[in-house]
Every structure is written in C-alpha cells, then in structure tokens.
Design a protein around this motif. Structure first.
Motif, mmCIF file in Angstrom:
data_model
loop_
_atom_site.group_PDB
_atom_site.id
_atom_site.type_symbol
_atom_site.label_atom_id
_atom_site.label_comp_id
_atom_site.label_asym_id
_atom_site.label_seq_id
_atom_site.Cartn_x
_atom_site.Cartn_y
_atom_site.Cartn_z
ATOM 1 N N HIS A 71 77.666 -16.589 -2.846
ATOM 2 C CA HIS A 71 77.540 -15.416 -0.899
ATOM 3 C C HIS A 71 78.109 -16.803 -0.492
ATOM 4 C CE1 HIS A 71 76.406 -11.412 -2.099
ATOM 5 N NE2 HIS A 71 75.136 -11.941 -2.455
ATOM 6 N N PRO A 72 78.602 -15.967 0.565
ATOM 7 C CA PRO A 72 78.435 -16.965 1.783
ATOM 8 C C PRO A 72 77.180 -17.345 2.154
ATOM 9 C CG PRO A 72 80.221 -15.265 1.931
ATOM 10 C CD PRO A 72 79.307 -14.942 0.576
ATOM 11 N N THR A 191 87.443 -6.332 -3.980
ATOM 12 C CA THR A 191 85.916 -6.605 -2.564
ATOM 13 C C THR A 191 85.782 -8.083 -2.458
ATOM 14 O OG1 THR A 191 84.781 -6.503 -4.131
ATOM 15 C CG2 THR A 191 85.593 -3.933 -2.974
ATOM 16 N N TRP A 192 86.664 -8.922 -3.431
ATOM 17 C CA TRP A 192 86.368 -10.225 -2.599
ATOM 18 C C TRP A 192 84.508 -10.778 -3.018
ATOM 19 C CZ3 TRP A 192 89.887 -13.338 -3.768
ATOM 20 C CH2 TRP A 192 90.139 -14.595 -3.970
ATOM 21 N N ASN A 193 83.875 -9.814 -3.853
ATOM 22 C CA ASN A 193 83.049 -10.323 -4.302
ATOM 23 C C ASN A 193 82.650 -11.187 -5.087
ATOM 24 O OD1 ASN A 193 79.988 -10.014 -4.563
ATOM 25 N ND2 ASN A 193 79.894 -8.039 -3.684
ATOM 26 N N ALA A 194 81.920 -12.299 -4.922
ATOM 27 C CA ALA A 194 81.610 -13.540 -6.182
ATOM 28 C C ALA A 194 80.320 -13.604 -6.134
ATOM 29 C CB ALA A 194 81.812 -14.567 -5.373
ATOM 30 N N HIS A 195 79.490 -12.701 -5.981
ATOM 31 C CA HIS A 195 78.166 -12.428 -6.256
ATOM 32 C C HIS A 195 77.862 -12.956 -8.159
ATOM 33 C CE1 HIS A 195 73.796 -11.057 -5.397
ATOM 34 N NE2 HIS A 195 73.716 -12.128 -5.687
ATOM 35 N N ARG A 196 77.498 -13.920 -7.902
ATOM 36 C CA ARG A 196 76.467 -13.813 -9.351
ATOM 37 C C ARG A 196 76.803 -13.492 -10.313
ATOM 38 N NH1 ARG A 196 75.432 -20.485 -10.317
ATOM 39 N NH2 ARG A 196 75.734 -20.320 -12.165
ATOM 40 N N ILE A 197 75.680 -11.769 -9.374
ATOM 41 C CA ILE A 197 74.634 -11.528 -10.240
ATOM 42 C C ILE A 197 75.858 -10.805 -11.522
ATOM 43 C CG2 ILE A 197 72.339 -11.916 -9.662
ATOM 44 C CD1 ILE A 197 73.220 -8.973 -8.286
#
Length: 285
Positions: A71-72, A191-197
């Motif tokens: 996340h940012p 959606t440019w979501n890099a949340h590692r979970i």
C-alpha cells in the motif's frame, strides 16, 4: 490505544484530492478481457456498465512512497492511521449515470470519517472515504467506502474471521466462479493495487496471519455486481455492499441472488461450505 481521535488524524477529516482519468479504449478492452468478455465489442463512445466506474481513478504514488505491505505509506494518499493491516469492509453507492469509452472524468476523494474503536477482535479504526465521480460538472456516482485498520498479528497468531454466517438458501439464480491467481493478478493490475496479501503467499501467512493469498474484495464485488446486473432487468442505480468473510485465491465461490421483499435485489457470495462471504443490496430502475 485510545478511542479518541488524535489532532493529527482529526485534521485529515474533510480533506479532498482529485484524480483525473481518461476512460480510454485500451483500458476498457483490458477490463473486458479480464472479465471474460469480447474486448473487440467495445468502441469509442460506447456506454459502460454503470458500476464500472470503480475500475478507474486509481491512485498512482511514486514507487518510493510504497510501504512494505504494498500500500502507499501512511499519509501519502490516506490518513496516517497507526495500525498496520487494512482491509475493505463495505460501501454505499449511488449511481446517476454511466461513463462512456473516451470520457475525460475525475474522482474527488474526501476523507469523510475516521472512527477509532475497541472491537471484539482488538482495537480497530474505521476509515470512510467518499468518492464523487464527475464528467465535467455532472455527477456520475457517489461511492462511500469503509476500510478497517487492525493491529498487527502476533507471532503465530492467525487472522480471525469470527463465527461463519450461513448464506441464504433460496437463490433464484446462481453461478460458480473459480478465483484463479491470473484473474486476481489481472484485476490488481487494472486497479493498480499492489497489496501483497493478494499475490505474496509468504507475506500473507507470515505477516498478516492468513492461510493463503487473499482474494481482492473489489474483485469479489465486481463479479457479484456483474452477475446481479446480468440477471436483473432495468439499470443499476445504487447498491450497498458488505464483506463478511475472507476468500482466498484458488477458492471456488458461488454468486447468488434473488429479488427482495422491498423491491431491491439481494445478491451474495458463498464459499464451498455455504458460508456467507459478501452481500449486496442493489437498486434497479
């Protein structure tokens, strides 16, 4: 921790920022492909499904502003809430119109509320963001989104989900969907979501206490909305959503629904054991 909001966090309530977006044909075709639709069926000027605005207006922080969870970092685009784990919980959406391929539009993101509280599972803070989507001066949709921030998982602890709730047993329609890793990856990319979970199993297990990589809640809502729209006449004009139980990448879920007594459409996601994982109350016109 205190249930009183700190002055620093209080100063964030009411803050706004604007994200501009070109609703381009290439992006629309990538979305269509991800959702197993014919990408070539979309042309410039075509009306998009009313709920597809949620697939645009992603934040694009610099790489140096990304934290260890993907996340940012706190304070970059969202308030610096001092709790490390963040998960989507629910949303309330009103839809006035639909985007078209080729639109130039904007999202005004407002910090609507920050509420710290003591919950059964530990201390949490609920962040509510209000997103207003506009094309020129016209409001397309208003989307209020709740995220829950939680304390870190203690060594050896598992992320608790509480007692499962049974899904309704009287669907008028139902369809199964296998949540493959490529599907979740493509949604996260769009959606440019890099949340590692969502893609790093070791991180998901060791840092956040899940047994596997976690399905993206936005994708769950997208699939359920697509199913509800496909099975209901009229145009979607709003919905409220609630995520009740984590789903994991590799699971097979069932998307179900029926007309409710109040004239709305009730739709839900159940896992292979019949547990309720997500629920939608939809309004059509």
């Amino acid at each position: 921790m205190s249930e009183t909001l700190s002055p620093e966090l209080q100063s964030w309530v009411g803050r706004t920022r604007v994200v501009e977006e070109d609703v381009g044909l290439a992006a629309v075709r990538r979305i269509a492909g991800m959702l197993d639709m014919d990408p070539a069926s979309f042309r410039n000027g075509d009306l998009l499904p009313p709920h597809w605005f949620t697939l645009f207006f992603a934040d694009a922080p610099r790489q140096s502003e990304i934290g260890p969870d993907g996340h940012p970092k706190p304070g970059v685009v969202l308030p610096p809430i001092p709790l490390p784990r963040r998960m989507g919980a629910g949303r309330r959406v009103t839809i006035h119109d639909s985007l078209r391929v080729g639109d130039v539009a904007s999202k005004t993101a407002e910090v609507a509320a920050i509420v710290p509280k003591q919950a059964r599972t530990g201390f949490i803070t609920v962040l509510t963001m209000r997103h207003t989507i506009r094309r020129g001066g016209q409001v397309i949709a208003v989307d209020e989104f709740d995220a829950i921030y939680r304390e870190a998982v203690k060594p050896g602890e598992k992320s608790g989900t509480g007692a499962p709730m049974s899904a309704p047993n009287d669907p008028a329609w139902g369809m199964t969907k296998h949540l493959t890793a490529p599907l979740v990856f493509r949604y996260s990319a769009i959606t440019w979501n890099a949340h590692r979970i969502h893609y790093d199993a070791d991180y998901s297990r060791q840092e956040e206490g899940y047994p596997n990589t976690v399905q993206n809640g936005g994708l769950t809502m997208q699939l359920l909305l697509d199913a509800a729209v496909a099975h209901t006449p009229g145009s979607l004009r709003g919905f409220s959503a609630r995520l009740t139980r984590p789903i994991h990448v590799g699971d097979t879920i069932t998307l179900c629904g029926h007309a409710a007594k109040d004239g709305k459409v009730l739709a839900w996601v159940q896992d292979r054991d019949g547990n309720l994982c997500a629920q939608l109350d939809c309004e059509f016109a």
